[in-house]
Write a protein that holds these residues in place. Structure first.
Motif, PDB file in Angstrom:
ATOM      1  N   TYR A   1       0.890  -1.077  -0.067  1.00 34.82           N
ATOM      2  CA  TYR A   1      -0.018   0.039   0.071  1.00 34.82           C
ATOM      3  C   TYR A   1       0.755   1.244  -0.176  1.00 34.82           C
ATOM      4  O   TYR A   1       0.680   2.174  -0.769  1.00 34.82           O
ATOM      5  N   ILE A   2       1.890   1.148   0.661  1.00 34.36           N
ATOM      6  CA  ILE A   2       2.807   2.432   0.973  1.00 34.36           C
ATOM      7  C   ILE A   2       3.477   2.696  -0.432  1.00 34.36           C
ATOM      8  O   ILE A   2       3.803   3.819  -0.843  1.00 34.36           O
ATOM      9  N   LEU A   3       3.830   1.628  -0.924  1.00 28.40           N
ATOM     10  CA  LEU A   3       4.747   1.719  -2.235  1.00 28.40           C
ATOM     11  C   LEU A   3       3.749   2.203  -3.233  1.00 28.40           C
ATOM     12  O   LEU A   3       3.981   3.168  -3.956  1.00 28.40           O
ATOM     13  N   ALA A   4       2.425   1.775  -3.438  1.00 31.18           N
ATOM     14  CA  ALA A   4       1.560   2.481  -4.393  1.00 31.18           C
ATOM     15  C   ALA A   4       1.353   3.749  -3.949  1.00 31.18           C
ATOM     16  O   ALA A   4       1.077   4.865  -5.032  1.00 31.18           O
ATOM     17  N   GLN A   5       1.000   4.017  -2.691  1.00 24.59           N
ATOM     18  CA  GLN A   5       0.676   5.349  -2.327  1.00 24.59           C
ATOM     19  C   GLN A   5       1.894   6.480  -3.167  1.00 24.59           C
ATOM     20  O   GLN A   5       1.795   7.518  -3.374  1.00 24.59           O
ATOM     21  N   MET A   6       3.160   6.135  -2.485  1.00 20.98           N
ATOM     22  CA  MET A   6       4.294   6.950  -2.968  1.00 20.98           C
ATOM     23  C   MET A   6       4.421   7.041  -4.428  1.00 20.98           C
ATOM     24  O   MET A   6       4.745   8.134  -4.766  1.00 20.98           O
ATOM     25  N   ILE A   7       4.201   6.110  -5.225  1.00 18.67           N
ATOM     26  CA  ILE A   7       4.111   6.164  -6.592  1.00 18.67           C
ATOM     27  C   ILE A   7       3.295   7.115  -7.067  1.00 18.67           C
ATOM     28  O   ILE A   7       3.325   8.017  -8.101  1.00 18.67           O
ATOM     29  N   GLY A   8       2.193   7.032  -6.491  1.00 23.64           N
ATOM     30  CA  GLY A   8       0.960   7.852  -7.023  1.00 23.64           C
ATOM     31  C   GLY A   8       1.219   9.206  -6.802  1.00 23.64           C
ATOM     32  O   GLY A   8       1.049  10.070  -7.504  1.00 23.64           O
ATOM     33  N   ALA A   9       1.790   9.434  -5.415  1.00 24.31           N
ATOM     34  CA  ALA A   9       2.164  10.821  -5.225  1.00 24.31           C
ATOM     35  C   ALA A   9       3.039  11.424  -6.118  1.00 24.31           C
ATOM     36  O   ALA A   9       3.045  12.568  -6.542  1.00 24.31           O
ATOM     37  N   ILE A  10       4.243  10.683  -6.577  1.00 20.09           N
ATOM     38  CA  ILE A  10       5.201  11.177  -7.261  1.00 20.09           C
ATOM     39  C   ILE A  10       4.749  11.532  -8.765  1.00 20.09           C
ATOM     40  O   ILE A  10       5.042  12.493  -9.290  1.00 20.09           O
ATOM     41  N   LEU A  11       3.880  10.506  -9.294  1.00 13.54           N
ATOM     42  CA  LEU A  11       3.414  10.704 -10.568  1.00 13.54           C
ATOM     43  C   LEU A  11       2.341  11.879 -10.615  1.00 13.54           C
ATOM     44  O   LEU A  11       2.372  12.513 -11.579  1.00 13.54           O
ATOM     45  N   GLY A  12       1.417  12.162  -9.551  1.00 17.95           N
ATOM     46  CA  GLY A  12       0.748  12.882  -9.338  1.00 17.95           C
ATOM     47  C   GLY A  12       1.352  14.452  -9.423  1.00 17.95           C
ATOM     48  O   GLY A  12       1.018  15.317 -10.171  1.00 17.95           O
ATOM     49  N   THR A  13       2.370  14.556  -8.915  1.00 20.79           N
ATOM     50  CA  THR A  13       3.187  15.777  -8.835  1.00 20.79           C
ATOM     51  C   THR A  13       3.728  16.156 -10.044  1.00 20.79           C
ATOM     52  O   THR A  13       4.054  17.266 -10.348  1.00 20.79           O
ATOM     53  N   ALA A  14       4.173  15.034 -10.619  1.00 18.28           N
ATOM     54  CA  ALA A  14       4.885  15.123 -12.155  1.00 18.28           C
ATOM     55  C   ALA A  14       4.040  15.799 -13.179  1.00 18.28           C
ATOM     56  O   ALA A  14       4.489  16.716 -13.717  1.00 18.28           O
ATOM     57  N   ILE A  15       2.686  15.237 -12.963  1.00 17.77           N
ATOM     58  CA  ILE A  15       1.628  15.803 -13.930  1.00 17.77           C
ATOM     59  C   ILE A  15       1.655  17.275 -13.740  1.00 17.77           C
ATOM     60  O   ILE A  15       1.482  18.139 -14.673  1.00 17.77           O
ATOM     61  N   VAL A  16       1.464  17.538 -12.510  1.00 15.78           N
ATOM     62  CA  VAL A  16       1.185  19.028 -11.896  1.00 15.78           C
ATOM     63  C   VAL A  16       2.373  20.029 -12.425  1.00 15.78           C
ATOM     64  O   VAL A  16       2.194  21.072 -13.017  1.00 15.78           O
ATOM     65  N   TYR A  17       3.620  19.449 -12.213  1.00 16.41           N
ATOM     66  CA  TYR A  17       4.800  20.180 -12.516  1.00 16.41           C
ATOM     67  C   TYR A  17       4.820  20.620 -14.102  1.00 16.41           C
ATOM     68  O   TYR A  17       5.077  21.760 -14.426  1.00 16.41           O
TER      69      TYR A  17
ATOM     70  N   PHE B   1      10.098  13.779  -6.149  1.00 14.56           N
ATOM     71  CA  PHE B   1      10.100  14.265  -7.445  1.00 14.56           C
ATOM     72  C   PHE B   1      10.871  15.738  -7.761  1.00 14.56           C
ATOM     73  O   PHE B   1      11.522  15.795  -8.600  1.00 14.56           O
ATOM     74  N   SER B   2      10.623  16.910  -6.928  1.00  9.32           N
ATOM     75  CA  SER B   2      10.990  17.834  -6.985  1.00  9.32           C
ATOM     76  C   SER B   2      12.548  17.963  -7.069  1.00  9.32           C
ATOM     77  O   SER B   2      13.365  18.746  -7.550  1.00  9.32           O
ATOM     78  N   ALA B   3      13.191  17.190  -6.022  1.00 10.01           N
ATOM     79  CA  ALA B   3      14.551  17.126  -5.678  1.00 10.01           C
ATOM     80  C   ALA B   3      15.128  16.500  -7.268  1.00 10.01           C
ATOM     81  O   ALA B   3      16.133  16.854  -7.307  1.00 10.01           O
ATOM     82  N   MET B   4      14.578  15.518  -7.862  1.00  6.89           N
ATOM     83  CA  MET B   4      14.961  14.920  -9.122  1.00  6.89           C
ATOM     84  C   MET B   4      15.041  15.896 -10.356  1.00  6.89           C
ATOM     85  O   MET B   4      15.903  15.606 -10.924  1.00  6.89           O
ATOM     86  N   VAL B   5      14.006  16.504 -10.279  1.00  7.58           N
ATOM     87  CA  VAL B   5      13.760  17.522 -11.535  1.00  7.58           C
ATOM     88  C   VAL B   5      14.384  18.601 -11.440  1.00  7.58           C
ATOM     89  O   VAL B   5      15.255  19.242 -12.714  1.00  7.58           O
ATOM     90  N   VAL B   6      14.363  19.475 -10.354  1.00  5.45           N
ATOM     91  CA  VAL B   6      15.001  20.736 -10.374  1.00  5.45           C
ATOM     92  C   VAL B   6      15.642  21.454  -9.172  1.00  5.45           C
ATOM     93  O   VAL B   6      16.556  21.959  -9.287  1.00  5.45           O
ATOM     94  N   TYR B   7      15.129  20.787  -7.910  1.00  6.19           N
ATOM     95  CA  TYR B   7      15.567  21.364  -6.603  1.00  6.19           C
ATOM     96  C   TYR B   7      17.081  20.718  -6.313  1.00  6.19           C
ATOM     97  O   TYR B   7      17.737  21.465  -5.058  1.00  6.19           O
ATOM     98  N   GLY B   8      17.175  19.552  -6.542  1.00  6.39           N
ATOM     99  CA  GLY B   8      18.473  18.839  -5.870  1.00  6.39           C
ATOM    100  C   GLY B   8      18.232  18.656  -4.431  1.00  6.39           C
ATOM    101  O   GLY B   8      17.054  18.528  -3.842  1.00  6.39           O
TER     102      GLY B   8
END
Length: 329
Positions: free
Chosen positions: A109-125, A238-245
């Motif tokens: 469940y936690i793995l699914a929640q984390m992946i969902g959160a990362i991908l949801g953030t990616a779409i918004v970005y 996600f934000s660390a991987m894409v822009v903020y480090g």
């Protein structure tokens, strides 16, 4: 009516149905958390964006937190009949400690929640990438080519993850989220307790949306109210991987991401569900429950029951009189 925080499939692990059921549950948690982040983070960008570089721009926190609440509504309504609508690792862990959820399902469940959160953030970005890059360019010009993830009025890191106020200590961040999430899960337990108010199942997601939005407003002053490790850690990764480090993880000397974002909510959620159980669920005597049910029953039903009792009493008296007459004869 019952609302449970776990799937109701009682099959063996070696049964193919078990794995199909688990896949369906995990997929539901992924989609539910994805929708939470899609709506919540979009509201964060829409209400806090500052493309015109205005230093005193006001943010409508009521609006953004209402959107977070109804993002949770969509996520919970989507998963309600499949998993009970966790969409939060702290909820999954807390329910497991209460025996309402199987420990072997916690990590999936936690793995699914984390992946969902990362991908949801990616779409918004990528939906808001133009305004995000514009604000980041403003910061680079104003801050000697150094990008500030948080702490600046143009910082864009706050669109996704939460960051503490300058005055907040490590202890304060843990206490803040422990208390906030404990209150949240206490309220969630009350809404979903079919032996208390017995709120209709169809209305529970609406009630939970209000509960989440109100807690986000009430406990948003110090940290922005993560209240959910997936909601905070997923966007941060996600934000660390894409822009903020690594700067995305540097708040409170590198301690905020785990203290306020992960540990505080998990401790608080566990305290919340156990507090409700020990002080509300457990002490309720059976007689009191029966009395309450009788007092809330339909008056017509009461009259019918009394009529039945009266009829039985009359029949017993008649039988007694007949027996006495037979004996006399």
């Amino acid at each position: 009516m019952k609302m449970k925080f776990f799937a109701v499939n009682n099959v063996e692990e070696n049964d193919a149905n078990y794995w199909k059921s688990l896949f369906r549950e995990v997929l539901a948690e992924f989609i539910g958390t994805f929708m939470l982040m899609l709506i919540g983070c979009s509201a964060g960008v829409a209400t806090q964006q500052n493309p015109h570089n205005e230093p005193n721009i006001r943010v409508n926190l009521w609006t953004v937190n209402i959107c977070w609440g109804f993002g949770a509504f969509v996520g919970i309504a989507t998963t309600f009949n499949i998993t009970g609508g966790h969409i939060n690792p702290a909820v999954s862990i807390a329910m497991a400690t209460r025996g309402k959820f199987q420990w072997k399902k916690v990590m999936p469940y936690i793995l699914a929640q984390m992946i969902g959160a990362i991908l949801g953030t990616a779409i918004v970005y990528y939906v808001y990438i133009d305004v995000i890059e514009l604000q980041n360019d403003h910061i680079l010009i104003r801050n000697n080519t150094q990008l500030m993830t948080y702490g600046h009025y143009l910082s864009t890191g706050k669109f996704f993850a939460t960051y503490p106020q300058e005055y907040l200590s490590l202890f304060g961040s843990i206490v803040d989220q422990t208390v906030g999430t404990a209150s949240l899960l206490f309220a969630v337990s009350a809404v979903t307790d079919d032996k208390n108010l017995n709120i209709p199942k169809a209305l529970q997601p609406f009630c939970l949306a209000f509960v989440i939005a109100s807690h986000a407003i009430a406990f948003g002053g110090n940290t922005g109210a993560p209240l959910n490790p997936a909601r905070d850690l997923g966007p941060r990764i996600f934000s660390a991987m894409v822009v903020y480090g690594k700067e995305a993880f540097t708040a409170l000397d590198g301690n905020y991401w785990w203290s306020g974002g992960v540990v505080g909510p998990i401790i608080g959620a566990t305290i919340g569900v156990w507090t409700y159980f020990l002080f509300i669920e457990l002490p309720k005597p059976k007689d009191k429950c029966d009395n309450e049910m009788n007092s809330n029953a339909d008056p017509i039903a009461h009259r019918n029951i009394n009529s039945i009792y009266t009829l039985n009493a009359d029949l017993e008296r008649n039988n007694h009189m007949v027996k006495n007459q037979v004996s006399y004869d």
